[in-house]
Motif scaffolding. Sequence first.
Motif, short mmCIF file in Angstrom:
data_model
loop_
_atom_site.label_atom_id
_atom_site.label_comp_id
_atom_site.label_asym_id
_atom_site.label_seq_id
_atom_site.Cartn_x
_atom_site.Cartn_y
_atom_site.Cartn_z
N LEU A 400 0.83 -1.21 0.00
CA LEU A 400 0.00 0.00 0.00
C LEU A 400 0.86 1.26 0.00
O LEU A 400 0.61 2.21 -0.75
N ALA A 401 1.90 1.27 0.83
CA ALA A 401 2.78 2.44 0.88
C ALA A 401 3.47 2.67 -0.46
O ALA A 401 3.61 3.82 -0.92
N PHE A 402 3.89 1.59 -1.11
CA PHE A 402 4.53 1.73 -2.42
C PHE A 402 3.53 2.24 -3.46
O PHE A 402 3.87 3.08 -4.29
N ALA A 403 2.30 1.72 -3.41
CA ALA A 403 1.27 2.18 -4.35
C ALA A 403 0.94 3.64 -4.14
O ALA A 403 0.57 4.35 -5.10
N GLN A 404 1.05 4.13 -2.92
CA GLN A 404 0.75 5.53 -2.62
C GLN A 404 1.94 6.46 -2.84
O GLN A 404 1.78 7.68 -2.84
N ALA A 405 3.12 5.90 -3.03
CA ALA A 405 4.32 6.70 -3.20
C ALA A 405 4.32 7.39 -4.57
O ALA A 405 3.71 6.93 -5.53
N ILE A 494 19.19 -5.06 9.67
CA ILE A 494 20.08 -4.20 10.44
C ILE A 494 21.54 -4.53 10.13
O ILE A 494 22.38 -3.64 9.92
N ARG A 495 21.86 -5.84 10.11
CA ARG A 495 23.25 -6.23 9.84
C ARG A 495 23.70 -5.80 8.44
O ARG A 495 24.79 -5.25 8.27
N LEU A 496 22.87 -6.02 7.43
CA LEU A 496 23.24 -5.66 6.07
C LEU A 496 23.30 -4.14 5.89
O LEU A 496 24.14 -3.62 5.15
N ALA A 497 22.40 -3.42 6.57
CA ALA A 497 22.45 -1.95 6.50
C ALA A 497 23.71 -1.42 7.18
O ALA A 497 24.36 -0.50 6.67
N ASP A 498 24.09 -2.00 8.30
CA ASP A 498 25.30 -1.57 9.00
C ASP A 498 26.54 -1.78 8.13
O ASP A 498 27.50 -1.01 8.21
N LEU A 499 26.49 -2.84 7.30
CA LEU A 499 27.62 -3.13 6.42
C LEU A 499 27.54 -2.38 5.10
O LEU A 499 28.43 -2.51 4.25
N GLY A 500 26.46 -1.63 4.91
CA GLY A 500 26.35 -0.79 3.72
C GLY A 500 25.80 -1.46 2.49
O GLY A 500 25.90 -0.91 1.39
N HIS A 501 25.19 -2.64 2.63
CA HIS A 501 24.68 -3.36 1.45
C HIS A 501 23.27 -2.92 1.07
O HIS A 501 22.86 -3.08 -0.09
N ILE A 502 22.50 -2.43 2.02
CA ILE A 502 21.12 -2.01 1.77
C ILE A 502 20.81 -0.78 2.61
O ILE A 502 21.59 -0.40 3.49
N ASP A 503 19.66 -0.18 2.35
CA ASP A 503 19.06 0.78 3.27
C ASP A 503 17.90 0.10 3.98
O ASP A 503 17.30 -0.85 3.44
N MET A 504 17.58 0.55 5.17
CA MET A 504 16.50 -0.07 5.93
C MET A 504 15.53 0.98 6.44
O MET A 504 15.94 2.07 6.87
N LEU A 505 14.25 0.65 6.38
CA LEU A 505 13.19 1.49 6.96
C LEU A 505 12.39 0.62 7.92
O LEU A 505 11.84 -0.40 7.51
N HIS A 506 12.34 1.01 9.19
CA HIS A 506 11.57 0.23 10.15
C HIS A 506 10.09 0.35 9.81
O HIS A 506 9.62 1.44 9.43
N PRO A 507 9.31 -0.74 9.93
CA PRO A 507 7.89 -0.67 9.56
C PRO A 507 7.09 0.34 10.36
O PRO A 507 6.03 0.79 9.90
N ASP A 508 7.57 0.72 11.54
CA ASP A 508 6.86 1.75 12.31
C ASP A 508 6.90 3.11 11.61
O ASP A 508 6.06 3.98 11.89
N ARG A 509 7.87 3.29 10.70
CA ARG A 509 7.99 4.57 9.98
C ARG A 509 7.56 4.44 8.52
O ARG A 509 7.83 5.33 7.71
N LEU A 510 6.90 3.34 8.21
CA LEU A 510 6.51 3.07 6.82
C LEU A 510 5.29 3.90 6.42
O LEU A 510 4.26 3.88 7.09
N ASN A 511 5.41 4.64 5.31
CA ASN A 511 4.29 5.33 4.70
C ASN A 511 4.69 5.73 3.28
O ASN A 511 5.86 5.59 2.88
N GLY A 512 3.73 6.22 2.51
CA GLY A 512 4.01 6.60 1.14
C GLY A 512 5.09 7.65 1.00
O GLY A 512 6.01 7.50 0.17
#
Length: 560
Positions: A400-405, A494-512
């Motif tokens: 839903l958040a992606f569809a609203q983005a 968290i581990r992959l984001a700390d190593l710089g392989h991805i970005d992470m967004l916690h679901p509590d902050r998820l919105n369009g």
Amino acid sequence: MHTTSPQGIASPAVAQSVLIVDDERQLAHNVARYLTRHGFEARVVHSVAAANQAITERKPDIALVDLKLPDVSGVVLCRMLHERYPDLPALVISAHMDETSVAALRQLQVRGFLHKPFSLAGMLDQIRDALHLTPPKPASETPTPLPAKSVHHQPRGTRGNGATPRIVLYSHDTMGLGHMRRNILLARTLAESRLKASVLLVSGAREIGRFELPAGIDCLVLPSYSKSVEGDYRSRHLDMETRELVNLRSHTINVSVPAFDPDILIVDNVPRGALNELDAVLTTLNARGRTRCVLGLRDVLDAPARVAPEWAARNNLSAIDWNYDQVWVYGDPAIYNLCEEYGFNDGFAAKARFTGYLDARKRATPKTGGDGQPVQADAPSQPYNLCLVGGGQDGFDLALAFAQAVQPPGTVGVLVSGPFMQPERMAELQTLAAGRDDFILHGFVPEPTLLLKNARRVVAMGGYNTVNEVLAFARPTLVVPRVEPREEQLVRAIRLADLGHIDMLHPDRLNGPAISAWLAAPEGGVNRSSQAIDLNGLDRLVDLAESLLNQHGELHHAVA
């Protein structure tokens, strides 16, 4: 240190566990009561199947084994004990034993023999001798073992003309497509490798029929479970109580897998199967002594604080110790070393083999349509941003958040909702997609990697398979992990984001708007690590399987 019982016989300061395996119930319980009075903890079972479950739950210090049992010979149980726990002493109980049987059993390190009827005091002496609770007898009093006859099973690959190895891959499949896709990839790799293995997939979801399975692979589909957000199992399609369904699935597995007679059984993720449905077949296969049993684990299981109590409650480490030859971890220990993170014991570490991640660029072939062409979603001609929510069962919030983005100018958003998205939520997404030229909605796509490899950016949940895919194709990725009922995806992200392989967004902050901001961020604002990740898991998988096949005849034998 010893204490003295009221009868004047030295007893262990800490009660040691004696497993009594005898189908003469009165005798077994009399023995148990006697041993309990003398400071031991005694457990009684009446079959090899029950002994297997008891040992899975807790390894005994010594076993008393009757040779004549209702399901499998006590000789077989002695062999199983010797193979898994060569230092665990066993005493054999029998009314009739010839010299050949005695010699063969001594080859399995059986420490003593109790001829029915026997003296309870004499039995106690033998137990104490075997456990070194009394001074050992002089070497001259120890009988010299006679030569034993044994029958060694050859690996299938070396038996007969054109014989090929047989491998079973089990997955309980209760949520999403991850287990299913992973096992299909493993099956294809083994079937198309130099091993030319014949592979039987045992799957708990009929959706596996949507995938094309190449020659050498077939599938046994079990009646399905569904799993709630709280982690509870229930029947997905059939009007059955959960316990009835467990019994049905367990019986089906225990008839079908031994009939296939595999050289290797690879169990996905759950050592005893969903709701312990593999206990019976593990007993059967280990009693036969031909099949090598492997547990396959993803890189992350859950948050460490959750793994310890859950694995203890399910007796997982004991189950692995007793039932499995190796543990294959489909991950890179430089990213996450589960042996260290979870503090698993030395026995687990000795069996663990890190394969590296499984290269998603070698994934399964999508099923073809009537014209022989792949049933596959075409990639847009213009740059596109891709959103993947796994099977879709719990992916609606991200979808839903992606569809609203807002898609950046000149780009298109492509959302793959998965086959398990609830119909009413799928309808809501279809309403949002209607009439838009910057947004494309797909339901089930057999092979999303064909979309993934050319995506501008990827927004996804943090399941094992999805992460494998984005790591393999090195796409700029924002992971929004699931945090319930497990924190596996959160820990991984968290581990992959700390190593710089991805970005992470916690679901509590998820919105369009949060998705929009990440899609519009300049290239320099997106995590792109140059650190190499081990993606050679599929090649190592073949090497590990080949090694087990070569050891097979050498290690697994039955005493005649």
